[in-house]
Scaffold this motif. Structure first.
Motif, PDB file in Angstrom:
ATOM      1  N   ASP A   1       0.820  -1.205   0.000  1.00  0.00           N
ATOM      2  CA  ASP A   1       0.000   0.000   0.000  1.00  0.00           C
ATOM      3  C   ASP A   1       0.854   1.255   0.000  1.00  0.00           C
TER       4      ASP A   1
ATOM      5  N   LEU B   1      -0.696   4.506  -1.473  1.00  0.00           N
ATOM      6  CA  LEU B   1      -1.886   5.101  -0.896  1.00  0.00           C
ATOM      7  C   LEU B   1      -1.709   6.605  -0.728  1.00  0.00           C
ATOM      8  N   SER B   2      -2.757   7.349  -1.011  1.00  0.00           N
ATOM      9  CA  SER B   2      -2.717   8.799  -0.805  1.00  0.00           C
ATOM     10  C   SER B   2      -2.974   9.103   0.670  1.00  0.00           C
TER      11      SER B   2
ATOM     12  N   ASP C   1      -5.302  10.902   1.885  1.00  0.00           N
ATOM     13  CA  ASP C   1      -6.738  10.769   2.145  1.00  0.00           C
ATOM     14  C   ASP C   1      -7.123   9.306   2.340  1.00  0.00           C
ATOM     15  N   GLN C   2      -6.530   8.423   1.526  1.00  0.00           N
ATOM     16  CA  GLN C   2      -6.832   7.001   1.661  1.00  0.00           C
ATOM     17  C   GLN C   2      -6.349   6.458   3.004  1.00  0.00           C
TER      18      GLN C   2
ATOM     19  N   ARG D   1      -8.684   7.598   5.682  1.00  0.00           N
ATOM     20  CA  ARG D   1      -9.912   6.806   5.697  1.00  0.00           C
ATOM     21  C   ARG D   1      -9.689   5.452   6.374  1.00  0.00           C
ATOM     22  N   LEU D   2      -8.517   4.852   6.101  1.00  0.00           N
ATOM     23  CA  LEU D   2      -8.206   3.576   6.757  1.00  0.00           C
ATOM     24  C   LEU D   2      -8.123   3.740   8.272  1.00  0.00           C
TER      25      LEU D   2
ATOM     26  N   SER E   1      -8.305  -3.027   7.770  1.00  0.00           N
ATOM     27  CA  SER E   1      -7.495  -1.803   7.785  1.00  0.00           C
ATOM     28  C   SER E   1      -6.101  -2.023   8.366  1.00  0.00           C
TER      29      SER E   1
END
Length: 411
Positions: free
Chosen positions: A93, A96-97, A99-100, A103-104, A117
């Motif tokens: 991962d 991943l940004s 923001d992502q 969210r996780l 997660s």
């Protein structure tokens, strides 16, 4: 009905079949006389229903006997192993940004989403220091992780939590606050780490030992950790039973960290730490880690600062000989720990048995050679003090000294 022809099987196993589940694939491939391969249970059911043709070609079968397709079975097994490995390996991962990732982390508040997660956050954290810093900067993550760690019955979730905390621990800015929060949990986080030391994989045991060392920031924390029922016994057990040098080093570092308070040193000696580390020191060789030897000697130095430790070291001639043997043989740090221990036991507290063991281990030679080395001023002074315990005018003492270097005399 599940079937593959031998020609298609390799292509399917190599490429297309990755989109299937294990239930979609033949368990026991067999070939009919027509050359077409089927799953044994499926073709047997077809034949038992009174059919006498090949389901794929509709040719009448000259014989209903079938032959196991070992080649296809092997290919299916290779695919199955590969699928299993992919399903149980951490997902990469790194892309991943922010923001992502956020969210996780937010999904960690939901009990049902944590199982998905956490592994992704572990994978993300393992990619870079920047990723770990990003995670530590997200409000709410550490409290959730501490809460999870306190759940002794958390199973896989606790294991993933330990992995993540181990990865990000160096990037936690307010270490003191984090440690105090962790140690004051109603549900004991230390018990979770102890459970992993007992039952976890080598990797998880290393993570657990390193986290315990990280948490031992002051005397209160050290005592809280060390006096957890069974913890020090488990650490000593790992020293005696494990062969993984990285794990042993992590355990030694943890013991050094938590054993600064006097009462913990005494307890450690009573639990048998001297014999445990003496065995490590005696069995070490040229392939042994320098840092591991340094840590073993540091444990002995620590033990020598209490009466119980000095007494046990002094009564163990094997221990004294092993310490002497490491002087000038490993590193400057190892030599300093070794000399400090010998000085504490033999000179400062005048243990006669230790002094006798030092003499028998050819300690005089080592000390005189040490005087000629580029050792530090404190080590040189301890070497001078140690020379005073030898009656250097005694023939019995000098007889054990190499005549090629008898020109070296104490200052």
């Amino acid at each position: 009905m599940r079937f593959f022809s031998p020609a298609v099987a390799a292509v399917v196993v190599g490429e297309t079949v990755v989109s299937l589940t294990e239930d979609d694939v033949m368990k026991s491939p067999v070939s009919l006389c027509t050359g077409v391969t089927y799953d044994r249970s499926s073709i047997q059911k077809w034949l038992d229903n009174g059919n006498n043709t090949c389901p794929a070609t509709m040719q009448v079968l000259q014989t209903k006997e079938f032959v196991p397709n070992h080649n296809l079975h092997r290919l299916i097994q290779i695919w199955s192993d590969s699928l299993h490995q992919r399903l149980h390996s951490p997902v990469s991962d790194s892309a991943l940004s922010s923001d992502q990732v956020l969210r996780l982390v937010n999904r960690m508040e939901d009990d049902q989403s944590r199982a998905d997660s956490l592994p992704r956050l572990v994978s993300f954290a393992s990619e870079s220091v920047e990723n770990r810093r990003l995670l530590c900067g997200i409000d709410g993550l550490l409290p959730v992780l501490v809460d999870l760690l306190g759940n002794v019955d958390g199973g896989v979730l606790v294991e993933q939590t330990v992995r993540l905390l181990h990865l990000i621990r160096s990037e936690i800015e307010d270490k003191e606050r984090f440690v105090k929060t962790t140690l004051k949990m109603d549900r004991n986080c230390i018990s979770s780490l102890l459970l992993i030391l007992r039952k976890g994989t080598v990797e998880l045991k290393i993570c657990s030992a390193n986290l315990l060392e990280y948490l031992a920031i002051d005397a209160e924390a050290k005592i809280r950790i060390a006096e957890t029922d069974g913890l020090m016994q488990e650490l000593l057990k790992l020293i005696n039973s494990e062969n993984d040098t990285t794990l042993i080093e992590s355990v030694l570092s943890c013991l050094i960290s938590i054993s600064m308070p006097k009462r913990i040193k005494i307890k450690l000696v009573q639990l048998g730490v001297i014999k445990s580390v003496t065995k490590l020191l005696s069995e070490s060789n040229s392939s042994s880690s320098i840092s591991m030897t340094e840590k073993v000697l540091k444990v002995l130095e620590t033990a020598s600062t209490v009466r119980e430790g000095r007494t046990e070291i002094g009564e163990d001639s094997v221990c004294v000989a092993a310490i002497v043997q490491k002087v000038l043989k490993v590193s400057n740090t190892a030599t300093e720990h070794a000399v400090t221990t010998l000085w504490s036991v033999c000179y400062l507290f005048r243990d006669e048995k230790a002094a006798e063991a030092l003499t028998k281990a050819n300690g005089l030679t080592k000390i005189l050679l040490l005087m000629q080395s580029n050792c530090s001023a404190p080590v040189r002074q301890m070497a001078r003090d140690l020379l005073k315990i030898f009656r250097i005018n005694s023939k019995s003492c000098l007889s054990s000294y190499d005549t090629k270097t008898t020109h070296i005399m104490p200052c």
